[in-house]
Design a protein around this motif. Structure first.
Motif, PDB file in Angstrom:
ATOM      1  N   ASP A   1      32.956  44.906  40.199  1.00  0.00           N
ATOM      2  CA  ASP A   1      34.113  44.544  41.019  1.00  0.00           C
ATOM      3  C   ASP A   1      34.220  43.027  41.098  1.00  0.00           C
ATOM      4  N   VAL A   2      35.281  42.573  41.733  1.00  0.00           N
ATOM      5  CA  VAL A   2      35.561  41.136  41.735  1.00  0.00           C
ATOM      6  C   VAL A   2      34.506  40.355  42.520  1.00  0.00           C
ATOM      7  N   THR A   3      33.912  40.970  43.524  1.00  0.00           N
ATOM      8  CA  THR A   3      32.870  40.289  44.295  1.00  0.00           C
ATOM      9  C   THR A   3      31.615  40.075  43.452  1.00  0.00           C
ATOM     10  N   ALA A   4      31.252  41.089  42.668  1.00  0.00           N
ATOM     11  CA  ALA A   4      30.089  40.955  41.788  1.00  0.00           C
ATOM     12  C   ALA A   4      30.298  39.841  40.772  1.00  0.00           C
ATOM     13  N   LEU A   5      31.513  39.736  40.261  1.00  0.00           N
ATOM     14  CA  LEU A   5      31.817  38.673  39.308  1.00  0.00           C
ATOM     15  C   LEU A   5      31.805  37.311  39.986  1.00  0.00           C
ATOM     16  N   ALA A   6      32.378  37.239  41.176  1.00  0.00           N
ATOM     17  CA  ALA A   6      32.474  35.962  41.893  1.00  0.00           C
ATOM     18  C   ALA A   6      31.109  35.389  42.234  1.00  0.00           C
ATOM     19  N   THR A   7      30.150  36.249  42.535  1.00  0.00           N
ATOM     20  CA  THR A   7      28.827  35.787  42.975  1.00  0.00           C
ATOM     21  C   THR A   7      27.833  35.631  41.822  1.00  0.00           C
ATOM     22  N   ALA A   8      28.242  35.977  40.616  1.00  0.00           N
ATOM     23  CA  ALA A   8      27.332  35.890  39.470  1.00  0.00           C
ATOM     24  C   ALA A   8      27.239  34.460  38.964  1.00  0.00           C
ATOM     25  N   PRO A   9      26.104  34.060  38.398  1.00  0.00           N
ATOM     26  CA  PRO A   9      26.003  32.752  37.739  1.00  0.00           C
ATOM     27  C   PRO A   9      26.927  32.711  36.524  1.00  0.00           C
ATOM     28  N   ILE A  10      27.531  31.567  36.276  1.00  0.00           N
ATOM     29  CA  ILE A  10      28.451  31.435  35.146  1.00  0.00           C
ATOM     30  C   ILE A  10      27.746  31.736  33.830  1.00  0.00           C
TER      31      ILE A  10
ATOM     32  N   LEU B   1      38.136  33.526  34.382  1.00  0.00           N
ATOM     33  CA  LEU B   1      37.834  34.775  35.094  1.00  0.00           C
ATOM     34  C   LEU B   1      36.890  34.503  36.256  1.00  0.00           C
ATOM     35  N   HIS B   2      35.861  33.738  35.992  1.00  0.00           N
ATOM     36  CA  HIS B   2      34.857  33.451  37.012  1.00  0.00           C
ATOM     37  C   HIS B   2      35.473  32.653  38.160  1.00  0.00           C
ATOM     38  N   ARG B   3      36.234  31.614  37.827  1.00  0.00           N
ATOM     39  CA  ARG B   3      36.879  30.793  38.867  1.00  0.00           C
ATOM     40  C   ARG B   3      37.886  31.613  39.664  1.00  0.00           C
ATOM     41  N   CYS B   4      38.637  32.451  38.957  1.00  0.00           N
ATOM     42  CA  CYS B   4      39.648  33.270  39.625  1.00  0.00           C
ATOM     43  C   CYS B   4      38.987  34.273  40.568  1.00  0.00           C
ATOM     44  N   ALA B   5      37.899  34.889  40.125  1.00  0.00           N
ATOM     45  CA  ALA B   5      37.186  35.840  40.983  1.00  0.00           C
ATOM     46  C   ALA B   5      36.691  35.158  42.249  1.00  0.00           C
ATOM     47  N   GLN B   6      36.192  33.936  42.107  1.00  0.00           N
ATOM     48  CA  GLN B   6      35.720  33.196  43.278  1.00  0.00           C
ATOM     49  C   GLN B   6      36.877  32.888  44.227  1.00  0.00           C
ATOM     50  N   THR B   7      38.033  32.562  43.676  1.00  0.00           N
ATOM     51  CA  THR B   7      39.211  32.288  44.508  1.00  0.00           C
ATOM     52  C   THR B   7      39.660  33.541  45.245  1.00  0.00           C
ATOM     53  N   ILE B   8      39.684  34.683  44.532  1.00  0.00           N
ATOM     54  CA  ILE B   8      40.092  35.936  45.166  1.00  0.00           C
ATOM     55  C   ILE B   8      39.117  36.313  46.274  1.00  0.00           C
ATOM     56  N   ALA B   9      37.823  36.099  46.017  1.00  0.00           N
ATOM     57  CA  ALA B   9      36.813  36.439  47.019  1.00  0.00           C
ATOM     58  C   ALA B   9      36.915  35.549  48.249  1.00  0.00           C
TER      59      ALA B   9
END
Length: 349
Positions: A65-74, A93-101
Motif C-alpha cells: 500500500d501507499v504507506t508501505a511505499l512512503a516509509t521504505a528506503p529509496i 513514485l516514492h516522493r508521491c507516496a510520501q506526499t500522499i501519506a
C-alpha cells in the motif's frame, strides 16, 4: 483531422468488443484500487505489459500500500525497479507516496486536478486513476490510446507537439463516456496494445474499422507521424571495477537527480587519463588495470560508450565512506544502473 463520430455509437462498439475480447486478468485489475492503478500506470509508461507484470507483482509484495511505499528506503524502491529503466519514475513514485501519506492521510485524491498536483502524476495517469479506481468520468491519453485516436481521425503531426496533444485530448474527451468508464478506459488501452499495434495493426478485427480514417486511406501505419529525426550525440565513460580477493566490488551512489539518479554504479570517469590519475592518487599500480571491450548504452537523447576497467586489489580505498563493497551476486537491496548490473553479472560468471 476527420470529423468526430457519434460518441455513443463509438462507446457501444468498443465496450461490446471489450466484453468479448478485452483483457480482464492482469494483476493490477485484481483487487483494484487507486494505489495499484497508479503503480501499474507508472510502470507501463514506455514499457510493455509482459515486462511489467513480474515487476508489479514483486513491487506489490514488498509495498502492498501507499504507506508501505512512503516509509521504505529509496534504495529498496530502486532495487525493485532495477531493469525497468526510466528511474525518475521510481523516484517520483516514492516522493508521491510520501506526499500522499503526509498531506492526504494516505488517501488518493479523486479528481484529475488534485492528482496532477502530486509529484510525477500527469494528466493521463490521473485520468486512469479517476476512471479505473474511482469509476468517475475522466479521459486518458497514454501511448496506446494516442495511436488509436490518431489513426481513427488521421491526425497529422508528431503527437509529442503541444498542438497535436491538444487536438488528441479534445478527441479523447469527446469519446469518454459517463457509464462504464472503467471498462472504456481499459478497452482503449487494449485496442492499442492488441489490435491497433504500431507495425502490424489487425484492422479486420477492429470494432471501429469502418470509422477509421487511416484505414480508409489504406496506410494505417503512416500514423502516428514519427518524431523528426535527430542524430544522437555520442559520449564516452570509463567504469572502474575494483575487486577485492573475496570478490567484492566497489560501488558508489549517483547524485539523487540526473542520469541514473539515486542508483548505485561503478565509479565513473570522463577519460582514461582521469581514471589513471585517480588510481595514482589512491596508490594503485597502473599496470594492474585491464580494459574490457567497450559497449554502448543508449538513452533517449544520447549514446554512452562505456569502457569497463577491471582492477583486482587487496587495498580498501580511502574513499570507502562514499560507497559500498558488495558481492557481484548482490545480496544488498540496492538500485542498480543497467550497465552496472550487466557488469556485475559478468564478474559473477
Amino acid at each position: 483531422m476527420s470529423k468526430l463520430h457519434n460518441a455513443t455509437d463509438f462507446q457501444r462498439r468498443v465496450v461490446s468488443w471489450y466484453d468479448q475480447h478485452g483483457r480482464k486478468h492482469l494483476p493490477w485489475q485484481q483487487d483494484r484500487n487507486a494505489y495499484r492503478v497508479w503503480v501499474s500506470e507508472t510502470m507501463l509508461q514506455q514499457t510493455q505489459v509482459s515486462t511489467v507484470i513480474p515487476y508489479f507483482e514483486r513491487f506489490m509484495a514488498r509495498f502492498p500500500d501507499v504507506t508501505a511505499l512512503a516509509t521504505a528506503p529509496i534504495d529498496d524502491v530502486l532495487h525493485l525497479w532495477t531493469g525497468l529503466g526510466y528511474y525518475a519514475r521510481a523516484r517520483n513514485l516514492h516522493r508521491c507516496a510520501q506526499t500522499i501519506a503526509s498531506t492526504h492521510s494516505g488517501e488518493f485524491p479523486n479528481t484529475v486536478d488534485a492528482l496532477c498536483e502530486l509529484p510525477g502524476i500527469g494528466r493521463s495517469t490521473a485520468g486512469a486513476i479517476v476512471s479505473m479506481a474511482f469509476q468517475q468520468r475522466a479521459a486518458i491519453l497514454d501511448g496506446n490510446v494516442k495511436r488509436v485516436l490518431t489513426r481513427l481521425h488521421a491526425v497529422d503531426g508528431w503527437p509529442g507537439t503541444t498542438a497535436v496533444q491538444k487536438e488528441l485530448w479534445q478527441i479523447a474527451e469527446h469519446y469518454t463516456p459517463h457509464e462504464r468508464v472503467q471498462d472504456y478506459t481499459q478497452v482503449m488501452m487494449d485496442l492499442g496494445a492488441t489490435l491497433c499495434t504500431r507495425s502490424k495493426p489487425q484492422c479486420t478485427q477492429c470494432p471501429v474499422q469502418d470509422l477509421c480514417a487511416a484505414h480508409a486511406q489504406g496506410t494505417p501505419t503512416a500514423w502516428p507521424h514519427s518524431k523528426p529525426k535527430t542524430v544522437k550525440p555520442v559520449k564516452a565513460a570509463w567504469f572502474l571495477m575494483l575487486q577485492l580477493p573475496d570478490q567484492r566490488c566497489y560501488l558508489t551512489p549517483r547524485p539523487p537527480t540526473g542520469l541514473w539518479g539515486g542508483l548505485w554504479c561503478f565509479p565513473e570517469f570522463t577519460s582514461s587519463a582521469a581514471l589513471d590519475d585517480w588510481l595514482t592518487q589512491q596508490g594503485y599500480a597502473l599496470d594492474l588495470r585491464e580494459d574490457w571491450a567497450t559497449f554502448r548504452h543508449t538513452f533517449s537523447h544520447f549514446h554512452l560508450d562505456i569502457t569497463p576497467v577491471h582492477l583486482r586489489t587487496s587495498n580498501v580505498i580511502n574513499a570507502e565512506e562514499q560507497g559500498q563493497w558488495v558481492q557481484p551476486h548482490l545480496d544488498e537491496a540496492l538500485g542498480l544502473a543497467a550497465p552496472t548490473k550487466r557488469l556485475l553479472e559478468k564478474l559473477r560468471s
